[in-house]
Design a protein around this motif. Structure first.
Motif, PDB file in Angstrom:
ATOM      1  N   GLN A  13      47.663  28.622   7.800  1.00 51.02           N
ATOM      2  CA  GLN A  13      46.662  29.614   7.415  1.00 51.02           C
ATOM      3  C   GLN A  13      46.934  30.132   6.009  1.00 51.02           C
ATOM      4  O   GLN A  13      48.082  30.093   5.538  1.00 51.02           O
ATOM      5  N   PRO A  14      45.912  30.606   5.336  1.00 56.65           N
ATOM      6  CA  PRO A  14      46.133  31.223   4.016  1.00 56.65           C
ATOM      7  C   PRO A  14      47.184  32.319   4.102  1.00 56.65           C
ATOM      8  O   PRO A  14      47.197  33.104   5.056  1.00 56.65           O
ATOM      9  N   GLY A  15      48.065  32.332   3.114  1.00 56.30           N
ATOM     10  CA  GLY A  15      49.174  33.277   3.109  1.00 56.30           C
ATOM     11  C   GLY A  15      50.422  32.772   3.787  1.00 56.30           C
ATOM     12  O   GLY A  15      51.488  33.396   3.676  1.00 56.30           O
ATOM     13  N   GLY A  16      50.310  31.650   4.460  1.00 50.31           N
ATOM     14  CA  GLY A  16      51.444  31.084   5.177  1.00 50.31           C
ATOM     15  C   GLY A  16      52.367  30.277   4.281  1.00 50.31           C
ATOM     16  O   GLY A  16      52.174  30.204   3.060  1.00 50.31           O
ATOM     17  N   SER A  17      53.373  29.658   4.927  1.00 48.24           N
ATOM     18  CA  SER A  17      54.394  28.905   4.202  1.00 48.24           C
ATOM     19  C   SER A  17      54.630  27.547   4.843  1.00 48.24           C
ATOM     20  O   SER A  17      54.430  27.379   6.055  1.00 48.24           O
ATOM     21  N   LEU A  18      55.052  26.614   4.011  1.00 47.59           N
ATOM     22  CA  LEU A  18      55.501  25.310   4.468  1.00 47.59           C
ATOM     23  C   LEU A  18      56.651  24.876   3.580  1.00 47.59           C
ATOM     24  O   LEU A  18      56.723  25.280   2.406  1.00 47.59           O
ATOM     25  N   ARG A  19      57.514  24.039   4.119  1.00 45.16           N
ATOM     26  CA  ARG A  19      58.558  23.433   3.313  1.00 45.16           C
ATOM     27  C   ARG A  19      58.434  21.919   3.409  1.00 45.16           C
ATOM     28  O   ARG A  19      58.546  21.351   4.502  1.00 45.16           O
ATOM     29  N   LEU A  20      58.208  21.300   2.273  1.00 43.20           N
ATOM     30  CA  LEU A  20      58.139  19.849   2.208  1.00 43.20           C
ATOM     31  C   LEU A  20      59.520  19.286   1.892  1.00 43.20           C
ATOM     32  O   LEU A  20      60.281  19.884   1.125  1.00 43.20           O
ATOM     33  N   SER A  21      59.802  18.132   2.469  1.00 40.57           N
ATOM     34  CA  SER A  21      61.060  17.442   2.211  1.00 40.57           C
ATOM     35  C   SER A  21      60.779  16.050   1.661  1.00 40.57           C
ATOM     36  O   SER A  21      59.785  15.421   2.040  1.00 40.57           O
ATOM     37  N   CYS A  22      61.644  15.588   0.809  1.00 39.23           N
ATOM     38  CA  CYS A  22      61.551  14.242   0.255  1.00 39.23           C
ATOM     39  C   CYS A  22      62.945  13.633   0.335  1.00 39.23           C
ATOM     40  O   CYS A  22      63.828  14.018  -0.433  1.00 39.23           O
ATOM     41  N   THR A  23      63.125  12.725   1.274  1.00 37.98           N
ATOM     42  CA  THR A  23      64.421  12.101   1.476  1.00 37.98           C
ATOM     43  C   THR A  23      64.432  10.732   0.811  1.00 37.98           C
ATOM     44  O   THR A  23      63.533   9.922   1.018  1.00 37.98           O
ATOM     45  N   ALA A  24      65.456  10.514   0.005  1.00 38.17           N
ATOM     46  CA  ALA A  24      65.540   9.289  -0.790  1.00 38.17           C
ATOM     47  C   ALA A  24      66.569   8.325  -0.230  1.00 38.17           C
ATOM     48  O   ALA A  24      67.580   8.737   0.351  1.00 38.17           O
ATOM     49  N   SER A  25      66.296   7.063  -0.418  1.00 40.03           N
ATOM     50  CA  SER A  25      67.272   6.013  -0.143  1.00 40.03           C
ATOM     51  C   SER A  25      67.172   5.003  -1.278  1.00 40.03           C
ATOM     52  O   SER A  25      66.105   4.752  -1.818  1.00 40.03           O
ATOM     53  N   GLY A  26      68.315   4.474  -1.660  1.00 41.62           N
ATOM     54  CA  GLY A  26      68.347   3.523  -2.761  1.00 41.62           C
ATOM     55  C   GLY A  26      68.463   4.155  -4.129  1.00 41.62           C
ATOM     56  O   GLY A  26      68.672   3.452  -5.116  1.00 41.62           O
ATOM     57  N   ILE A  27      68.258   5.456  -4.202  1.00 44.85           N
ATOM     58  CA  ILE A  27      68.480   6.213  -5.430  1.00 44.85           C
ATOM     59  C   ILE A  27      69.166   7.515  -5.056  1.00 44.85           C
ATOM     60  O   ILE A  27      69.120   7.941  -3.895  1.00 44.85           O
ATOM     61  N   THR A  28      69.776   8.149  -6.050  1.00 41.22           N
ATOM     62  CA  THR A  28      70.461   9.426  -5.848  1.00 41.22           C
ATOM     63  C   THR A  28      69.637  10.516  -6.507  1.00 41.22           C
ATOM     64  O   THR A  28      69.397  10.471  -7.714  1.00 41.22           O
ATOM     65  N   VAL A  29      69.190  11.493  -5.723  1.00 45.69           N
ATOM     66  CA  VAL A  29      68.242  12.482  -6.243  1.00 45.69           C
ATOM     67  C   VAL A  29      68.837  13.343  -7.347  1.00 45.69           C
ATOM     68  O   VAL A  29      68.102  13.866  -8.177  1.00 45.69           O
ATOM     69  N   THR A  77      68.124  14.792  -0.648  1.00 45.46           N
ATOM     70  CA  THR A  77      66.777  15.270  -0.336  1.00 45.46           C
ATOM     71  C   THR A  77      66.352  16.340  -1.328  1.00 45.46           C
ATOM     72  O   THR A  77      67.156  17.188  -1.717  1.00 45.46           O
ATOM     73  N   VAL A  78      65.096  16.275  -1.700  1.00 43.15           N
ATOM     74  CA  VAL A  78      64.479  17.292  -2.547  1.00 43.15           C
ATOM     75  C   VAL A  78      63.460  18.046  -1.699  1.00 43.15           C
ATOM     76  O   VAL A  78      62.730  17.441  -0.908  1.00 43.15           O
ATOM     77  N   TYR A  79      63.402  19.358  -1.883  1.00 39.30           N
ATOM     78  CA  TYR A  79      62.507  20.206  -1.098  1.00 39.30           C
ATOM     79  C   TYR A  79      61.486  20.900  -2.000  1.00 39.30           C
ATOM     80  O   TYR A  79      61.721  21.115  -3.188  1.00 39.30           O
ATOM     81  N   LEU A  80      60.381  21.266  -1.391  1.00 39.40           N
ATOM     82  CA  LEU A  80      59.407  22.131  -2.051  1.00 39.40           C
ATOM     83  C   LEU A  80      59.031  23.220  -1.063  1.00 39.40           C
ATOM     84  O   LEU A  80      58.334  22.960  -0.075  1.00 39.40           O
ATOM     85  N   GLN A  81      59.529  24.424  -1.299  1.00 40.40           N
ATOM     86  CA  GLN A  81      59.183  25.572  -0.478  1.00 40.40           C
ATOM     87  C   GLN A  81      57.890  26.159  -1.020  1.00 40.40           C
ATOM     88  O   GLN A  81      57.818  26.523  -2.196  1.00 40.40           O
ATOM     89  N   MET A  82      56.882  26.240  -0.168  1.00 38.96           N
ATOM     90  CA  MET A  82      55.569  26.714  -0.595  1.00 38.96           C
ATOM     91  C   MET A  82      55.235  27.984   0.178  1.00 38.96           C
ATOM     92  O   MET A  82      55.121  27.958   1.411  1.00 38.96           O
ATOM     93  N   ASN A  83      55.119  29.079  -0.537  1.00 33.86           N
ATOM     94  CA  ASN A  83      54.788  30.376   0.057  1.00 33.86           C
ATOM     95  C   ASN A  83      53.439  30.853  -0.447  1.00 33.86           C
ATOM     96  O   ASN A  83      52.916  30.341  -1.434  1.00 33.86           O
ATOM     97  N   SER A  84      52.896  31.840   0.249  1.00 36.02           N
ATOM     98  CA  SER A  84      51.612  32.436  -0.144  1.00 36.02           C
ATOM     99  C   SER A  84      50.563  31.360  -0.399  1.00 36.02           C
ATOM    100  O   SER A  84      49.864  31.372  -1.421  1.00 36.02           O
ATOM    101  N   LEU A  85      50.455  30.446   0.519  1.00 37.36           N
ATOM    102  CA  LEU A  85      49.549  29.316   0.331  1.00 37.36           C
ATOM    103  C   LEU A  85      48.100  29.758   0.297  1.00 37.36           C
ATOM    104  O   LEU A  85      47.690  30.702   0.990  1.00 37.36           O
ATOM    105  N   LYS A  86      47.336  29.045  -0.525  1.00 35.83           N
ATOM    106  CA  LYS A  86      45.924  29.326  -0.713  1.00 35.83           C
ATOM    107  C   LYS A  86      45.115  28.075  -0.323  1.00 35.83           C
ATOM    108  O   LYS A  86      45.649  26.968  -0.314  1.00 35.83           O
ATOM    109  N   SER A  87      43.851  28.269  -0.093  1.00 35.25           N
ATOM    110  CA  SER A  87      43.002  27.136   0.287  1.00 35.25           C
ATOM    111  C   SER A  87      43.001  26.062  -0.804  1.00 35.25           C
ATOM    112  O   SER A  87      42.934  24.862  -0.505  1.00 35.25           O
TER     113      SER A  87
END
Length: 122
Positions: A13-29, A77-87
């Motif tokens: 929902q608008p105003g909510g949060s999600l955390r995206l993850s990006c896990t790598a193999s074959g390279i070092t982040v 792994t690289v993360y993206l914390q997303m807060n206060s999400l908008k449409s």
């Protein structure tokens, strides 16, 4: 084989949060600059955040103050914390081991994941 796998997308929902993850193999982040992109209408992607090998982060104006990029070297792994999400944050989000400062065709150059859908809606 070099591979990036994103996860963590979903419906929020608008105003909510999600955390995206990006896990790598074959390279070092932590040995490369890593970026998070999101797809614009059409097949163009815009860079919204990046983290350099030395840990310097950048953000697009549209997400500054709301999104935070981070890295866990032990998990490669690289993360993206997303807060206060908008449409208007609704998009497919990609991580990539390449940085383009201008819009670029999604997944065309360099190493990209397959993307994760983020939908912000009530």
């Amino acid at each position: 084989e070099v591979q990036l796998v994103e996860s963590g997308g979903g419906l929020v929902q608008p105003g909510g949060s999600l955390r995206l993850s990006c896990t790598a193999s074959g390279i070092t982040v932590n040995a490369a600059a890593m970026g998070w992109y999101r797809q614009l209408p059409g097949n163009e992607c815009e860079l919204i955040s990046s983290i350099s090998s030395t840990g310097i982060s950048t953000y697009a104006d549209s997400v500054k103050g709301r999104f935070t990029i981070s890295r866990d070297n032990a998990k490669n792994t690289v993360y993206l914390q997303m807060n206060s999400l908008k449409s208007e944050d609704t998009a497919v989000y990609y991580c990539a081991a390449v940085i383009f400062s201008t819009s670029v065709a999604c997944r065309r150059f360099g190493i990209w994941g397959h993307g994760t859908q983020v939908t912000v809606s009530s």
